[in-house]
Enzyme design. Structure first.
Site, short mmCIF file in Angstrom:
data_model
loop_
_atom_site.label_atom_id
_atom_site.label_comp_id
_atom_site.label_asym_id
_atom_site.label_seq_id
_atom_site.Cartn_x
_atom_site.Cartn_y
_atom_site.Cartn_z
N ARG A 279 -18.07 -4.41 -1.58
CA ARG A 279 -18.38 -5.81 -1.96
C ARG A 279 -16.96 -6.54 -2.66
O ARG A 279 -16.96 -7.58 -2.88
CB ARG A 279 -19.60 -5.80 -2.76
N LYS B 97 -12.67 -0.11 -5.91
CA LYS B 97 -13.04 -0.95 -7.00
C LYS B 97 -12.84 -0.40 -8.58
O LYS B 97 -12.29 -1.36 -9.37
CB LYS B 97 -14.65 -1.06 -6.76
N GLN C 17 -16.26 14.42 -4.22
CA GLN C 17 -17.62 14.31 -3.58
C GLN C 17 -17.10 14.27 -2.00
O GLN C 17 -16.27 14.24 -1.41
CB GLN C 17 -18.37 12.99 -3.73
N THR D 267 -25.16 7.96 -5.08
CA THR D 267 -24.83 8.32 -6.67
C THR D 267 -25.56 9.72 -6.68
O THR D 267 -25.05 10.43 -7.63
CB THR D 267 -25.60 7.27 -7.31
N ARG E 237 13.65 -10.56 -19.51
CA ARG E 237 13.35 -9.40 -18.60
C ARG E 237 13.38 -8.06 -19.08
O ARG E 237 14.00 -8.03 -20.36
CB ARG E 237 14.24 -9.57 -17.27
N TYR F 201 22.67 -17.41 -17.62
CA TYR F 201 22.10 -15.93 -17.21
C TYR F 201 23.06 -14.82 -18.07
O TYR F 201 23.96 -14.80 -17.81
CB TYR F 201 22.20 -15.75 -15.79
N ASN G 142 27.54 -10.05 -13.31
CA ASN G 142 27.36 -8.54 -13.71
C ASN G 142 27.49 -7.58 -12.41
O ASN G 142 27.37 -6.41 -12.51
CB ASN G 142 26.30 -8.38 -14.74
#
Ligand code: UD1
Ligand code: MG
Length: 494
Positions: free
Chosen positions: A35, A42, A95, A101, A356, A389, A409
Site C-alpha cells: 500500500r 515500507k 521468512q 504475520t 556544503r 564560490y 578549484n
C-alpha cells in the site's frame, strides 16, 4: 552544551535498567508494504530522520530483552543492514515463502534458542510510536495474569483497515478478525488490534503450528492464534491503550505523513519544554537525532535534520534547512541551506547562503548573500560577505574576501586548494586559480585573476591598464540610442 532534558522519543537507543532474561522481542519486518506504492520497502521509509524499523528496534532495545529477533524478507539486505547498524545484537531471521504475520513469528521462534521458555513480545516494524513504557506495562499485566497471550488494543472512531477484537458477553477476548474476513457485525466493532502482543513461548509456538491460510489473503495470520489460545485454560488478555495514536500503523504515505505530524509535534513540544523558543511549531520539522540547547531560537520554516547540534543562544531561520550541521553559541543562521557544515560561535550566515559538506565557518565569521562554500575552512572572524564560490580553500583569521570571489578549484581533472593568510583583503570580483597561496596581510585589486602566489603584504593586480577609445560608439554604432546619448553628452560639454 545541549539540554539533557529531552522527550522520550529523543532517548532512542539509550538502554536503562536491567536486562530481562525471560524476555525476547520479535520485530515483524518482512512485508513488502504494497500500500506504500513504492520501490522502497515500507519499514525503510523515514520518519523524523530515522527509518520506521529504526524507531521500532530502538523501542525493542529499551526493553533490554535477552533476545531480539527481526524477521525480514522483502528487500532483505537493506532492511537487515538498517537493523544491524542500530542493533548489532539483533538476530536477523529470514521468512520463507509462506506469507503472513503468523508465519513471520513462527520462523522467529524457530530461530530462538530451544532453551528459552520466557515471554515473547511481538511488535510490527510499521508501528513506530509504540513506546517501551507502554510495552513494559503490558508485559507486567501479562505476567501478573499468567496469560498465554496478551494483546494491545485501542478503540478507534474509524477502525478501517485494522483487525477487530471480538469479545464475548462477559468481556473475554474470543478472537481477532481481520477486516477483510469480518462479518458485518464484527466489522462494526470499534476495538482494534494494534498488532503488538506478549506471548508465552510454548503455547504460541504450538498454536502457530496448527493455524492455516484459509482467509481472504491466503496468509498465515498471527491473529488466528488468539482464538485457539482463548480456548485453553487461561484467558487471553487485551490491554486497552487510551492514546490510540501510539498504535497507529503505517500502511500508506498518507498515514506516514499523519504520524510524522504527530511525532513532530511531540518533538517540538519536548524542546520547547527544554527551553528552546520555537516560534511556529507547524512550520518547523526536527529529526529525532537533533540536539538543541536552552535559549536557541527557531524562527518559522526551519528543518533541523540528521545529527544537527545547536548551542545556546543561536538563532536559526526563518526558512533554513540544516542537515548534520553544528551551530555554535549565539550564531545566527538566516535563510540558509547547510549540509555537513560547522558554524562556530557568534558567526553570521545568510540570508541565501549554501554551505556544503566540510564548510567550517570560524568564530564571529560571516557568510553573506549568494555565497556557496564547500570543503573550506574560514578561521576566526573571516568573512565572505557577497556573491562568491569558495571551494577547497583555507581562509585565515580576520580576512575579508571581496564581493564576487571565485575559487577556480577544478582543472577538469583534479581539485586544488586555495590558501589565503590572515588579515588579507581581496578586491571585488577576484578569481583564485588553484593551487595558489596568498600571504598574510596581502591585498588584491578589483577584478584580479590570481594565478601565482602572492607574498605577504603585497598588492596583487592582474588586470591590464584601462584604455578609453574616445568617440568609438558614435563612429561604430551611429543611429543607436547609445550613440545619440553620447552625441548629446559631448555637445553639452562644448
Ligand atoms: C496487522 C494485523 C491486524 C492489526 C494491524 C495493526 C495480522 C494478520 N493483522 O494487519 O490485526 O490491526 O496489523 O497495525 O497480523 N509482516 C511480516 N511478514 C509477513 C507479513 C507482514 O513480517 O508475511 C510484517 C510487516 O512487515 C509489518 C507487520 O508484519 O511490519 C504487519 O503487517 P501488515 O501487512 O502491515 O499487517 P496489517 O494489515 O497492518
Ligand atoms: Mg500494518
Amino acid at each position: 552544551m545541549s539540554a539533557s532534558l529531552s522527550p522520550r522519543i529523543l532517548q532512542m537507543g539509550l538502554n536503562e535498567g536491567m536486562s530481562d532474561a525471560a524476555l525476547a522481542v520479535v520485530v515483524l519486518a518482512a512485508g513488502q508494504g504494497t500500500r506504500m506504492k513504492s520501490s522502497v520497502a515500507k519499514v525503510l521509509h523515514t520518519l523524523a530522520g530515522v527509518p520506521l524499523i529504526g524507531h521500532v528496534v530502538a523501542t525493542a532495545q529499551a526493553l533490554e530483552p535477552a533476545h531480539l529477533a527481526v524477521v525480514v524478507r522483502h528487500q532483505r539486505d537493506d532492511v537487515a543492514q538498517a537493523v544491524s547498524e542500530r542493533a548489532p545484537e539483533a538476530l536477523i531471521v529470514d521468512q520463507d515463502d509462506v506469507p503472513g504475520t503468523g508465519r513471520a513469528l513462527e520462523v522467529a521462534l524457530e530461530a530462538l534458542p530451544k532453551s528459552f521458555a520466557g515471554d515473547v513480545v511481538v511488535v510490527s516494524g510499521d508501528v513506530p510510536l509504540l513506546d517501551s513504557d507502554t510495552l513494559r506495562a503490558v508485559i507486567a499485566h501479562h505476567r501478573q495474569q499468567g496469560a498465554p497471550a496478551t494483546l494491545i488494543s485501542t478503540v478507534l472512531a474509524d477502525p478501517t483497515g485494522y483487525g477487530r477484537v471480538v469479545r464475548d458477553d462477559s468481556g473475554h477476548v474470543v478472537k481477532v478478525v481481520e477486516e477483510r474476513d469480518a462479518a458485518a457485525d464484527e466489522a462494526a466493532m470499534s476495538e482494534v488490534n494494534a498488532g503488538a502482543y506478549v506471548f508465552q513461548r510454548e503455547p504460541v509456538a504450538l498454536a502457530l503450528g496448527a493455524i492455516g491460510t484459509h482467509n481472504a489473503q491466503g496468509e498465515k495470520y498471527l491473529t488466528d492464534v488468539v482464538e485457539s489460545l482463548a480456548g485453553g485454560g487461561q484467558a487471553v488478555q487485551a490491554v486497552r491503550v487510551e492514546d490510540s495514536w501510539l498504535l497507529e500503523g503505517i500502511n500508506d504515505k498518507a498515514q506516514l505523513s499523519d504520524v510524522h505530524a504527530r511525532l513532530n509535534r511531540m518533538i517540538v513540544r519536548g524542546w520547547q519544554l527544554a527551553g528552546v523558543t520555537i516560534v511556529d511549531p507547524s512550520s518547523c520539522f526536527i529529526d529525532v537525532g537533533v540536539q538543541l540547547a536552552e535559549d536557541v531560537t527557531i524562527e518559522p520554516g526551519v528543518q533541523l535534520r540528521g545529527s544537527t547540534v545547536i548551542e545556546s543562544g543561536a538563532t536559526i531561520g526563518p526558512e533554513t534547512t540544516l542537515l548534520d550541521t553544528t551551530v555554535g553559541a549565539g550564531a545566527q543562521v538566516v535563510r540558509t541551506h547547510a549540509e555537513g557544515a560547522e558554524i562556530d560561535a557568534g558567526a553570521r550566515v545568510g540570508p541565501f547562503s549554501y554551505l556544503r559538506p566540510g564548510a567550517s565557518i570560524g568564530e564571529d565569521g560571516k557568510v553573506g548573500a549568494f555565497v556557496e562554500i564547500k570543503n573550506s575552512t574560514l578561521k576566526r572572524g573571516a568573512k565572505v560577505p557577497h556573491l562568491s564560490y569558495i571551494g577547497d580553500a583555507e581562509i585565515g583569521e580576520g580576512t575579508n574576501i571581496g564581493a564576487g570571489a571565485i575559487t577556480a578549484n577544478y582543472d577538469g581533472v583534479a581539485k586544488h586548494r586555495t590558501t589565503i593568510g590572515a588579515h588579507v583583503k581581496t578586491g571585488s570580483h577576484t578569481v583564485f586559480v588553484a593551487p595558489v597561496e596568498i600571504g598574510d596581510g596581502a591585498y588584491g585589486a578589483a577584478g584580479a585573476v590570481i594565478r601565482r602566489s602572492v607574498p605577504p603584504g603585497a598588492l596583487a593586480m592582474s588586470v591590464s591598464t584601462q584604455r578609453n577609445l574616445e568617440g568609438w560608439v558614435e563612429a561604430n554604432r551611429g543611429g543607436t540610442p547609445s550613440a545619440d546619448a553620447a552625441s548629446k553628452a559631448s555637445k553639452g560639454k562644448k
